[in-house]
Scaffold this motif. Structure first.
Motif: not given
Length: 132
Positions: A97-125
């Motif tokens: 998230e980019l927060v306006d801070d005067g003339r600057a944009k302050r980058p922030t995140i609200w989370y501490d970790e990223i959980e990733i899931s999903g299937d990776v197909p090895l062949r076209n469906a």
């Protein structure tokens, strides 16, 4: 308490939960309902979003809480225009998230970790038959 964003590799981009969570945070509301989710439609897009340079930016934001994108660029020792482009890409997906801070944009995140899931197909469906 650790806040987690759940990233799913799937067929349809779905950023609704994430956008609602960010709006609730902006409004000062509690966000303890369902976990925030981001669905990316392909492994290729996932690789682009979570490439090493972007992960380095997310880690630097989490660890250093920079006051601006320019300060973030100094932290990671990269050129500000490149960092700006990467940060805006991450913001487009709701990961920063980019927060306006005067003339600057302050980058922030609200989370501490990223959980990733999903299937990776090895062949076209559509490839139902095995090769001869």
């Amino acid at each position: 308490m650790t806040e987690t964003i759940h990233v799913q590799i799937g067929t349809t981009p779905d950023r609704g939960d994430l956008e609602e969570t960010l709006e609730a945070i902006d409004a000062g509301e509690s966000v303890e309902s369902e976990p925030a989710r981001l669905t990316v439609e392909s492994l290729e897009l996932f690789g682009r979003i979570f490439r090493p340079t972007n992960l380095e930016l997310l880690e630097a934001i989490a660890e250093h809480d920079p006051a601006s994108i320019r300060e973030l660029a100094r932290i990671v020792d990269r050129h500000p225009p490149e960092v700006t482009e990467n940060v805006h890409e991450l913001a487009d997906y709701g990961l920063v998230e980019l927060v306006d801070d005067g003339r600057a944009k302050r980058p922030t995140i609200w989370y501490d970790e990223i959980e990733i899931s999903g299937d990776v197909p090895l062949r076209n469906a559509t490839d139902d038959a095995a090769p001869a």
